[in-house]
Design a protein around this motif. Structure first.
Motif, PDB file in Angstrom:
ATOM      1  N   ILE A  35      48.187  57.667   5.741  1.00 42.53           N
ATOM      2  CA  ILE A  35      48.451  58.310   7.034  1.00 42.53           C
ATOM      3  C   ILE A  35      49.513  57.464   7.726  1.00 42.53           C
ATOM      4  O   ILE A  35      49.283  56.285   8.007  1.00 42.53           O
ATOM      5  N   ALA A  36      50.665  58.047   7.999  1.00 42.03           N
ATOM      6  CA  ALA A  36      51.791  57.247   8.486  1.00 42.03           C
ATOM      7  C   ALA A  36      52.552  57.965   9.588  1.00 42.03           C
ATOM      8  O   ALA A  36      52.600  59.203   9.643  1.00 42.03           O
ATOM      9  N   ARG A  37      53.139  57.159  10.465  1.00 40.46           N
ATOM     10  CA  ARG A  37      54.078  57.725  11.434  1.00 40.46           C
ATOM     11  C   ARG A  37      55.234  58.377  10.667  1.00 40.46           C
ATOM     12  O   ARG A  37      55.738  57.815   9.689  1.00 40.46           O
ATOM     13  N   GLU A  38      55.622  59.528  11.119  1.00 43.36           N
ATOM     14  CA  GLU A  38      56.623  60.293  10.377  1.00 43.36           C
ATOM     15  C   GLU A  38      57.927  59.527  10.194  1.00 43.36           C
ATOM     16  O   GLU A  38      58.565  59.612   9.145  1.00 43.36           O
ATOM     17  N   GLU A  39      58.309  58.725  11.209  1.00 47.30           N
ATOM     18  CA  GLU A  39      59.582  58.006  11.083  1.00 47.30           C
ATOM     19  C   GLU A  39      59.521  56.918  10.006  1.00 47.30           C
ATOM     20  O   GLU A  39      60.555  56.528   9.447  1.00 47.30           O
ATOM     21  N   LEU A  40      58.324  56.421   9.707  1.00 47.41           N
ATOM     22  CA  LEU A  40      58.193  55.388   8.671  1.00 47.41           C
ATOM     23  C   LEU A  40      58.376  55.946   7.274  1.00 47.41           C
ATOM     24  O   LEU A  40      58.735  55.215   6.356  1.00 47.41           O
ATOM     25  N   VAL A  41      58.092  57.231   7.109  1.00 48.96           N
ATOM     26  CA  VAL A  41      58.145  57.821   5.768  1.00 48.96           C
ATOM     27  C   VAL A  41      59.243  58.870   5.644  1.00 48.96           C
ATOM     28  O   VAL A  41      59.206  59.726   4.777  1.00 48.96           O
ATOM     29  N   LEU A  98      43.154  64.358  10.156  1.00 43.67           N
ATOM     30  CA  LEU A  98      43.783  64.053  11.443  1.00 43.67           C
ATOM     31  C   LEU A  98      42.889  64.463  12.611  1.00 43.67           C
ATOM     32  O   LEU A  98      42.843  63.776  13.633  1.00 43.67           O
ATOM     33  N   GLN A  99      42.163  65.564  12.473  1.00 46.81           N
ATOM     34  CA  GLN A  99      41.245  65.998  13.532  1.00 46.81           C
ATOM     35  C   GLN A  99      40.152  64.962  13.773  1.00 46.81           C
ATOM     36  O   GLN A  99      39.797  64.665  14.924  1.00 46.81           O
ATOM     37  N   LEU A 100      39.622  64.386  12.701  1.00 40.89           N
ATOM     38  CA  LEU A 100      38.583  63.360  12.851  1.00 40.89           C
ATOM     39  C   LEU A 100      39.119  62.136  13.585  1.00 40.89           C
ATOM     40  O   LEU A 100      38.355  61.401  14.215  1.00 40.89           O
ATOM     41  N   LEU A 101      40.426  61.917  13.514  1.00 41.47           N
ATOM     42  CA  LEU A 101      41.055  60.765  14.155  1.00 41.47           C
ATOM     43  C   LEU A 101      41.697  61.127  15.489  1.00 41.47           C
ATOM     44  O   LEU A 101      42.508  60.367  16.024  1.00 41.47           O
ATOM     45  N   GLY A 102      41.353  62.280  16.022  1.00 40.04           N
ATOM     46  CA  GLY A 102      41.808  62.644  17.357  1.00 40.04           C
ATOM     47  C   GLY A 102      43.108  63.398  17.415  1.00 40.04           C
ATOM     48  O   GLY A 102      43.681  63.576  18.488  1.00 40.04           O
ATOM     49  N   ASN A 103      43.618  63.854  16.274  1.00 37.33           N
ATOM     50  CA  ASN A 103      44.856  64.631  16.203  1.00 37.33           C
ATOM     51  C   ASN A 103      46.039  63.960  16.908  1.00 37.33           C
ATOM     52  O   ASN A 103      46.733  64.582  17.714  1.00 37.33           O
ATOM     53  N   PRO A 104      46.317  62.694  16.641  1.00 38.87           N
ATOM     54  CA  PRO A 104      47.491  62.065  17.254  1.00 38.87           C
ATOM     55  C   PRO A 104      48.779  62.712  16.746  1.00 38.87           C
ATOM     56  O   PRO A 104      48.859  63.134  15.591  1.00 38.87           O
ATOM     57  N   GLN A 105      49.744  62.796  17.612  1.00 38.75           N
ATOM     58  CA  GLN A 105      50.998  63.449  17.252  1.00 38.75           C
ATOM     59  C   GLN A 105      51.916  62.500  16.467  1.00 38.75           C
ATOM     60  O   GLN A 105      51.903  61.289  16.672  1.00 38.75           O
ATOM     61  N   GLY A 106      52.711  63.074  15.581  1.00 36.68           N
ATOM     62  CA  GLY A 106      53.746  62.311  14.891  1.00 36.68           C
ATOM     63  C   GLY A 106      53.283  61.594  13.641  1.00 36.68           C
ATOM     64  O   GLY A 106      53.993  60.701  13.149  1.00 36.68           O
ATOM     65  N   TYR A 107      52.116  61.980  13.084  1.00 38.89           N
ATOM     66  CA  TYR A 107      51.605  61.352  11.866  1.00 38.89           C
ATOM     67  C   TYR A 107      51.594  62.352  10.716  1.00 38.89           C
ATOM     68  O   TYR A 107      51.388  63.554  10.909  1.00 38.89           O
ATOM     69  N   LYS A 108      51.796  61.831   9.532  1.00 42.54           N
ATOM     70  CA  LYS A 108      51.825  62.633   8.313  1.00 42.54           C
ATOM     71  C   LYS A 108      50.775  62.098   7.350  1.00 42.54           C
ATOM     72  O   LYS A 108      50.643  60.882   7.171  1.00 42.54           O
ATOM     73  N   VAL A 109      50.022  62.993   6.715  1.00 39.97           N
ATOM     74  CA  VAL A 109      49.053  62.612   5.690  1.00 39.97           C
ATOM     75  C   VAL A 109      49.666  62.860   4.318  1.00 39.97           C
ATOM     76  O   VAL A 109      50.198  63.940   4.053  1.00 39.97           O
ATOM     77  N   LEU A 110      49.593  61.845   3.466  1.00 38.67           N
ATOM     78  CA  LEU A 110      50.055  61.960   2.087  1.00 38.67           C
ATOM     79  C   LEU A 110      48.885  61.746   1.147  1.00 38.67           C
ATOM     80  O   LEU A 110      48.039  60.870   1.381  1.00 38.67           O
ATOM     81  N   GLY A 145      51.286  51.896  12.364  1.00 39.07           N
ATOM     82  CA  GLY A 145      52.371  52.638  11.763  1.00 39.07           C
ATOM     83  C   GLY A 145      51.896  53.364  10.524  1.00 39.07           C
ATOM     84  O   GLY A 145      52.350  54.465  10.205  1.00 39.07           O
ATOM     85  N   MET A 146      50.936  52.746   9.812  1.00 38.66           N
ATOM     86  CA  MET A 146      50.422  53.338   8.584  1.00 38.66           C
ATOM     87  C   MET A 146      49.047  52.758   8.269  1.00 38.66           C
ATOM     88  O   MET A 146      48.809  51.571   8.468  1.00 38.66           O
ATOM     89  N   VAL A 147      48.160  53.605   7.801  1.00 39.86           N
ATOM     90  CA  VAL A 147      46.925  53.146   7.166  1.00 39.86           C
ATOM     91  C   VAL A 147      46.844  53.843   5.814  1.00 39.86           C
ATOM     92  O   VAL A 147      47.343  54.963   5.646  1.00 39.86           O
ATOM     93  N   TYR A 148      46.213  53.172   4.863  1.00 42.78           N
ATOM     94  CA  TYR A 148      46.060  53.785   3.544  1.00 42.78           C
ATOM     95  C   TYR A 148      44.734  53.378   2.942  1.00 42.78           C
ATOM     96  O   TYR A 148      44.138  52.372   3.328  1.00 42.78           O
ATOM     97  N   ALA A 149      44.272  54.174   1.995  1.00 51.67           N
ATOM     98  CA  ALA A 149      42.951  53.918   1.410  1.00 51.67           C
ATOM     99  C   ALA A 149      42.810  54.616   0.077  1.00 51.67           C
ATOM    100  O   ALA A 149      43.095  55.815  -0.039  1.00 51.67           O
ATOM    101  N   GLY A 150      42.372  53.873  -0.938  1.00 52.70           N
ATOM    102  CA  GLY A 150      41.877  54.498  -2.145  1.00 52.70           C
ATOM    103  C   GLY A 150      40.623  55.277  -1.776  1.00 52.70           C
ATOM    104  O   GLY A 150      39.788  54.803  -1.012  1.00 52.70           O
ATOM    105  N   ALA A 151      40.469  56.477  -2.313  1.00 54.24           N
ATOM    106  CA  ALA A 151      39.410  57.372  -1.843  1.00 54.24           C
ATOM    107  C   ALA A 151      38.014  56.978  -2.297  1.00 54.24           C
ATOM    108  O   ALA A 151      37.032  57.382  -1.686  1.00 54.24           O
TER     109      ALA A 151
END
Length: 362
Positions: free
Chosen positions: A208-214, A59-71, A189-195
């Motif tokens: 990485i998703a907005r908390e309300e979406l998940v 999240l820091q690399l992406l600017g620490n936007p508020q309201g997102y959750k990493v899964l 609202g969400m981005v995802y990626a196989g590592a």
């Protein structure tokens, strides 16, 4: 150490040598614990520290936007193709998709098993050699989300900008280009990626998703396929792929050490320019596949005059220590995947090989 291969594999793909060496040094005894990270309980403080550090670092690399959750999930991006509509495509809603090639088509195929889908834009008529213009996108009133594939690994195309979807969540499969350049996470609202292309080894998928979406998945879904259960348990509902997550954290640390995403993008553009210029300046001996404005920074697809010449080039490249230059079996041709960890010197060596091959066979 023996000479490392020129690794152009599409995935699993090259990892930074510095990360591999750091992992090697910590492999048997992680931070004085007397254990490998792979041997530790995922409920223990040491592993949880790594787990949480990876999430916050991303999240820091992406600017620490508020309201997102990493899964940190399992099953690859292919499982996300089904998990997204299972969680978000509720009754009376339609899943909107941008159809840009092989991976977008797979996402649409899975969504059709779950509910109603709508193709909002497509480049099929162009044989997926470009990405569609999304500036005047029209979405159904009942769209649950708009899904796009930011980079088509097989065709070698990539979006340079993303649409404004208003109140409709924008979801992107970024498996093959996440963190290759800065992007505004708040558009999504969400981005995802196989590592296994730009983030680390295979075995973990980052969402990485907005908390309300998940936060409110349908209760009838199996627990492992519910975003809310995964989010509520910090992706520790079951045993996570702990070593893969540790490696993701180290790759993220390496990106910071390079100077962050701006520096990574600058290096990626330098690499891509070198290779595309070699193709474009070959007098037609090598031919790029993707349209000029849609070319990928990560997957460079190109052809020779005929398949026999392509087979000869592949054979010669393998003899000289190059790996992964054969195009995907579904499209043929040649492909160089030049992800973040592929060094500039590897692209320079490839260009030298191409020039030499042209001199021999042109």
């Amino acid at each position: 150490m023996s000479k490392r291969a020129y690794n152009f594999n599409a995935g699993p793909a090259a990892l930074p040598l510095e990360v591999l060496e750091r992992a090697q040094a910590e492999f048997v005894d992680f931070h004085g614990t007397g254990m490998s990270i792979m041997e530790m309980s995922h409920r223990g403080a040491v592993y949880e520290g790594v787990h949480n550090e990876a999430s916050s670092r991303l999240l820091q690399l992406l600017g620490n936007p508020q309201g997102y959750k990493v899964l940190f999930l399992q099953g690859g991006a292919s499982t996300q193709f089904a998990m997204i509509p299972m969680n978000l495509l509720t009754e009376g809603k339609v899943g909107a998709y941008v159809k840009t090639g092989s991976w977008a088509n797979k996402a649409i195929k899975e969504a059709k098993l779950i509910g109603e889908t709508y193709v909002a834009a497509s480049s099929e008529e162009d044989k997926y050699m470009s990405v569609p213009d999304l500036s005047n996108l029209q979405l159904p009133d009942n769209a649950a989300y708009l899904h796009l594939t930011s980079n088509e690994t097989i065709e070698g195309t990539q979006f340079t900008q993303y649409p404004d979807t208003g109140s409709v969540p924008l979801i992107a499969d970024m498996s093959s280009d996440i963190l290759c350049r800065p992007f505004d996470l708040t558009q999504f609202g969400m981005v995802y990626a196989g590592a296994q292309k730009n983030l680390g080894p295979s075995g973990v998928t980052v969402v990485i998703a907005r908390e309300e979406l998940v936060s409110n998945s349908p209760k009838h879904l199996p627990s492992m396929l519910r975003y809310d259960i995964q989010a509520d348990n910090n992706s520790l509902y079951n045993t996570p792929p702990s070593f893969s997550i540790y490696m993701v954290n180290e790759v993220l640390r390496w990106i910071e050490e390079q100077g962050g995403l701006q520096a990574v993008e600058q290096n990626n553009r330098k690499k891509a320019d070198l290779l595309y210029n070699a193709i474009d300046n070959s007098g037609g001996f090598f031919r790029g596949c993707a349209d000029l404005e849609s070319r990928s920074l990560m997957n460079v697809t190109f052809r020779l005059a005929n398949e026999e010449l392509e087979k000869q080039f592949i054979k010669q490249s393998e003899q000289e220590g190059f790996v992964g230059l054969k195009g995907h079996r579904s499209v043929g041709g040649l492909r160089a995947s030049i992800y973040n960890a592929v060094p500039y010197d590897s692209i320079k060596a490839l260009v030298d090989l191409m020039n030499h091959f042209q001199q021999q066979n042109g």
